[in-house]
Write a protein that holds these residues in place. Structure first.
Motif, mmCIF file in Angstrom:
data_model
loop_
_atom_site.group_PDB
_atom_site.id
_atom_site.type_symbol
_atom_site.label_atom_id
_atom_site.label_comp_id
_atom_site.label_asym_id
_atom_site.label_seq_id
_atom_site.Cartn_x
_atom_site.Cartn_y
_atom_site.Cartn_z
ATOM 1 N N PHE A 186 -0.364 37.594 0.277
ATOM 2 C CA PHE A 186 0.404 36.697 1.549
ATOM 3 C C PHE A 186 1.455 35.034 0.369
ATOM 4 O O PHE A 186 0.752 35.472 -0.234
ATOM 5 C CB PHE A 186 -0.520 36.269 2.152
ATOM 6 N N LEU A 187 2.117 35.478 1.237
ATOM 7 C CA LEU A 187 3.181 34.470 0.887
ATOM 8 C C LEU A 187 3.680 33.952 1.790
ATOM 9 O O LEU A 187 4.617 34.617 2.357
ATOM 10 C CB LEU A 187 3.966 34.626 -0.411
ATOM 11 N N PHE A 188 3.454 32.491 2.259
ATOM 12 C CA PHE A 188 4.162 32.155 3.441
ATOM 13 C C PHE A 188 5.084 30.691 3.254
ATOM 14 O O PHE A 188 4.422 29.987 2.230
ATOM 15 C CB PHE A 188 2.829 31.291 4.519
ATOM 16 N N TYR A 189 6.392 30.492 4.006
ATOM 17 C CA TYR A 189 6.643 28.816 3.658
ATOM 18 C C TYR A 189 6.760 28.895 5.312
ATOM 19 O O TYR A 189 6.610 29.666 6.424
ATOM 20 C CB TYR A 189 7.819 29.771 3.663
ATOM 21 N N VAL A 190 6.143 27.318 5.200
ATOM 22 C CA VAL A 190 6.053 26.177 6.811
ATOM 23 C C VAL A 190 6.436 25.286 6.588
ATOM 24 O O VAL A 190 6.005 24.421 5.993
ATOM 25 C CB VAL A 190 4.264 26.829 6.275
ATOM 26 N N PRO A 191 7.823 25.538 6.765
ATOM 27 C CA PRO A 191 8.320 23.979 7.274
ATOM 28 C C PRO A 191 7.888 23.028 8.476
ATOM 29 O O PRO A 191 7.658 24.148 9.558
ATOM 30 C CB PRO A 191 9.857 24.289 7.319
ATOM 31 N N PHE A 192 7.872 21.967 8.064
ATOM 32 C CA PHE A 192 7.270 21.173 9.544
ATOM 33 C C PHE A 192 8.492 20.250 10.417
ATOM 34 O O PHE A 192 9.518 19.808 9.106
ATOM 35 C CB PHE A 192 6.143 19.726 9.219
ATOM 36 N N MET A 193 8.517 20.033 11.249
ATOM 37 C CA MET A 193 9.729 19.501 12.069
ATOM 38 C C MET A 193 9.378 17.492 11.697
ATOM 39 O O MET A 193 9.890 17.169 11.952
ATOM 40 C CB MET A 193 9.802 19.319 12.850
ATOM 41 N N ASN A 194 8.694 17.195 11.483
ATOM 42 C CA ASN A 194 7.875 16.036 11.315
ATOM 43 C C ASN A 194 7.149 15.396 9.591
ATOM 44 O O ASN A 194 6.684 17.097 8.952
ATOM 45 C CB ASN A 194 6.492 15.291 12.191
ATOM 46 N N PRO A 228 12.394 24.433 -1.137
ATOM 47 C CA PRO A 228 12.793 24.735 0.084
ATOM 48 C C PRO A 228 13.115 25.930 0.686
ATOM 49 O O PRO A 228 13.536 26.185 1.532
ATOM 50 C CB PRO A 228 14.848 25.091 -1.023
ATOM 51 N N SER A 229 12.107 27.034 0.007
ATOM 52 C CA SER A 229 11.863 28.346 1.025
ATOM 53 C C SER A 229 10.941 28.948 0.262
ATOM 54 O O SER A 229 10.557 28.131 -0.397
ATOM 55 C CB SER A 229 13.290 29.331 0.719
ATOM 56 N N VAL A 230 10.135 30.293 0.620
ATOM 57 C CA VAL A 230 9.227 31.109 -0.139
ATOM 58 C C VAL A 230 9.637 31.465 -0.984
ATOM 59 O O VAL A 230 10.525 31.546 -1.830
ATOM 60 C CB VAL A 230 9.051 32.014 0.849
ATOM 61 N N LEU A 231 8.504 31.252 -1.880
ATOM 62 C CA LEU A 231 8.257 31.824 -3.319
ATOM 63 C C LEU A 231 8.405 32.953 -3.474
ATOM 64 O O LEU A 231 8.141 33.969 -2.384
ATOM 65 C CB LEU A 231 6.666 31.139 -4.373
ATOM 66 N N SER A 232 9.227 33.922 -4.574
ATOM 67 C CA SER A 232 8.759 34.811 -5.557
ATOM 68 C C SER A 232 7.118 35.392 -6.181
ATOM 69 O O SER A 232 6.832 33.939 -6.093
ATOM 70 C CB SER A 232 9.253 35.629 -6.304
ATOM 71 N N PHE A 233 6.824 36.317 -5.435
ATOM 72 C CA PHE A 233 5.231 36.316 -6.244
ATOM 73 C C PHE A 233 5.075 36.126 -7.442
ATOM 74 O O PHE A 233 4.345 35.263 -8.224
ATOM 75 C CB PHE A 233 5.275 38.119 -5.826
ATOM 76 N N ASP A 234 5.909 36.688 -8.480
ATOM 77 C CA ASP A 234 6.746 36.184 -9.908
ATOM 78 C C ASP A 234 6.608 34.757 -9.861
ATOM 79 O O ASP A 234 5.433 34.362 -11.016
ATOM 80 C CB ASP A 234 7.204 36.618 -10.794
ATOM 81 N N ASP A 235 6.908 34.143 -8.788
ATOM 82 C CA ASP A 235 7.033 32.433 -9.397
ATOM 83 C C ASP A 235 5.522 31.971 -8.587
ATOM 84 O O ASP A 235 5.485 31.217 -9.596
ATOM 85 C CB ASP A 235 7.639 31.386 -8.320
ATOM 86 N N ALA A 236 4.923 32.831 -7.980
ATOM 87 C CA ALA A 236 4.367 31.687 -7.357
ATOM 88 C C ALA A 236 2.661 32.002 -8.329
ATOM 89 O O ALA A 236 1.327 31.771 -8.812
ATOM 90 C CB ALA A 236 3.197 32.642 -6.272
ATOM 91 N N ALA A 237 2.890 33.350 -9.416
ATOM 92 C CA ALA A 237 1.902 33.366 -9.982
ATOM 93 C C ALA A 237 2.298 33.178 -11.610
ATOM 94 O O ALA A 237 0.773 32.326 -12.257
ATOM 95 C CB ALA A 237 2.085 35.167 -10.913
ATOM 96 N N SER A 238 3.536 32.293 -11.547
ATOM 97 C CA SER A 238 3.751 31.539 -13.057
ATOM 98 C C SER A 238 4.096 30.049 -12.641
ATOM 99 O O SER A 238 3.418 29.784 -13.196
ATOM 100 C CB SER A 238 4.837 31.418 -13.431
ATOM 101 N N MET A 239 3.621 28.891 -11.354
ATOM 102 C CA MET A 239 4.291 27.756 -11.537
ATOM 103 C C MET A 239 2.903 27.396 -10.778
ATOM 104 O O MET A 239 2.208 27.831 -10.074
ATOM 105 C CB MET A 239 5.397 28.310 -9.983
ATOM 106 N N PRO A 240 2.722 26.018 -11.842
ATOM 107 C CA PRO A 240 1.754 25.610 -11.123
ATOM 108 C C PRO A 240 1.814 24.567 -9.812
ATOM 109 O O PRO A 240 2.784 24.187 -9.772
ATOM 110 C CB PRO A 240 0.851 24.571 -12.419
ATOM 111 N N ALA A 241 0.690 25.516 -9.137
ATOM 112 C CA ALA A 241 0.907 24.931 -7.563
ATOM 113 C C ALA A 241 -0.455 23.713 -7.457
ATOM 114 O O ALA A 241 -0.753 22.825 -8.488
ATOM 115 C CB ALA A 241 -0.354 25.764 -7.021
ATOM 116 N N VAL A 242 -0.135 23.147 -6.368
ATOM 117 C CA VAL A 242 -0.398 21.773 -5.738
ATOM 118 C C VAL A 242 -1.536 21.894 -5.447
ATOM 119 O O VAL A 242 -3.013 20.877 -5.771
ATOM 120 C CB VAL A 242 0.209 20.422 -4.341
ATOM 121 N N HIS A 243 -2.721 22.703 -5.060
ATOM 122 C CA HIS A 243 -3.578 22.858 -4.890
ATOM 123 C C HIS A 243 -3.879 24.739 -5.136
ATOM 124 O O HIS A 243 -3.610 25.217 -5.065
ATOM 125 C CB HIS A 243 -4.010 22.430 -3.498
#
Length: 310
Positions: A186-194, A228-243
């Motif tokens: 799965f990939l989810f983009y979750v924006p917050f109002m606060n 600013p938006s959801v990543l692609s699965f390729d980017d999710a595989a290559s981009m270092p995550a914060v956690h």
């Protein structure tokens, strides 16, 4: 007592000027609003001396705008025309406790004691993971801007409605809400109002199947912040995550507690979450995602606020 539908200013005035009233502000695109509707109707039957009503914030914008609604659902409680309390999000226990506090006639004596007892006996199943200084902050999610990739609605509803249900504050009795479609990811983009501080994330998996195939639980999670938006699965595989970590074994209710490094999640406006199962060829199931932390100042970019602010 039945629930009234407010469709004009005169309807609204009649409702709020009753001796005791509660107005549920909702929107047709709001999944949590639909989830709490049956329970809201049950509360109307219990608290028969209180006037219950609903207001569509989109259809009746001229009425809802002065109320400065920041999230839906929102429940506003009135006493003789004056607002006395406001409950943000699908927080039914808090709404019930506020109705008890109105001390309506049918809620006096033994009935009041029963109502208070039911509130006290309704602890969330995930309460053990929420520290006293923190709270569930899902009410701050801008649900209309949620994005998801590779998601299939496990219950037969449309995928977007199912995703909104997964991230709603209310814990539904329904089984697994979404499953991964083509593989286990799965990939989810979750924006917050606060502006939000995140302490941890809790995931729930309650089993289920899709097309005769048993779903597997989430096994791995990655989290990025303020994209600013959801990543692609390729980017999710290559981009270092914060956690990044393996999802802990779930408890008896299916909850897994993912502890974040709090210092890295202090000024969060959005998160991107990658989840996958252990077996690449088996669909992964997901029932609920709840964020634990603290909600701060309102962000200017929230779509609901921009649409309804004065």
């Amino acid at each position: 007592m039945s629930v009234k539908q407010i469709s004009s200013q005169s309807d609204y005035d009649a409702v709020v000027n009753a001796s005791a009233a509660v107005v549920a502000l909702k929107a047709p695109w709001c999944a949590p609003c639909k989830e709490v509707e049956p329970e809201f109707t049950k509360l109307a039957a219990r608290f028969s001396q209180v006037t219950f009503a609903t207001l569509d914030v989109d259809a009746q914008a001229s009425i809802s705008e002065p109320l400065q609604v920041t999230a839906v659902p929102t429940f506003i409680i009135f006493r003789n025309g004056h607002e006395t309390a406001r409950v943000l999000g699908a927080n039914l226990p808090r709404l019930e406790s506020q109705l008890v506090a109105l001390d309506a006639p049918e809620s006096s004596g033994s009935d009041a004691a029963t109502a208070r007892s039911s509130v006290a006996a309704w602890p969330p199943m995930y309460k053990q993971y929420v520290a006293p200084t923190h709270a569930i902050v899902n009410d701050s999610i801008e649900t209309r801007s949620l994005e998801a990739l590779n998601v299939l609605a496990a219950s037969g509803s449309d995928a977007l409605t199912a995703v909104r249900s997964v991230f709603a504050r209310l814990v539904s009795p329904d089984p697994t809400s979404v499953a991964s479609d083509a593989d286990s990811q799965f990939l989810f983009y979750v924006p917050f109002m606060n502006e939000t501080k995140l302490h941890s994330i809790i995931l729930q998996f309650r089993g289920g199947e899709v097309d005769g195939t048993a779903l597997q639980r989430p096994y791995k999670i990655k989290v990025w912040v303020n994209l600013p938006s959801v990543l692609s699965f390729d980017d999710a595989a290559s981009m270092p995550a914060v956690h990044e970590e393996e999802v802990p074994e779930p408890d008896s209710e299916g909850w897994s507690h993912v502890k974040l490094r709090y210092v890295r999640f202090q000024r969060v406006s959005s998160v991107v979450i990658f989840i996958e199962g252990e077996d690449d060829d088996t669909p992964t199931g997901l029932s609920k995602v709840l964020f634990i932390g603290q909600s701060g100042d309102k962000l200017a970019m929230g779509k609901l606020e921009n649409a309804h602010e004065d």
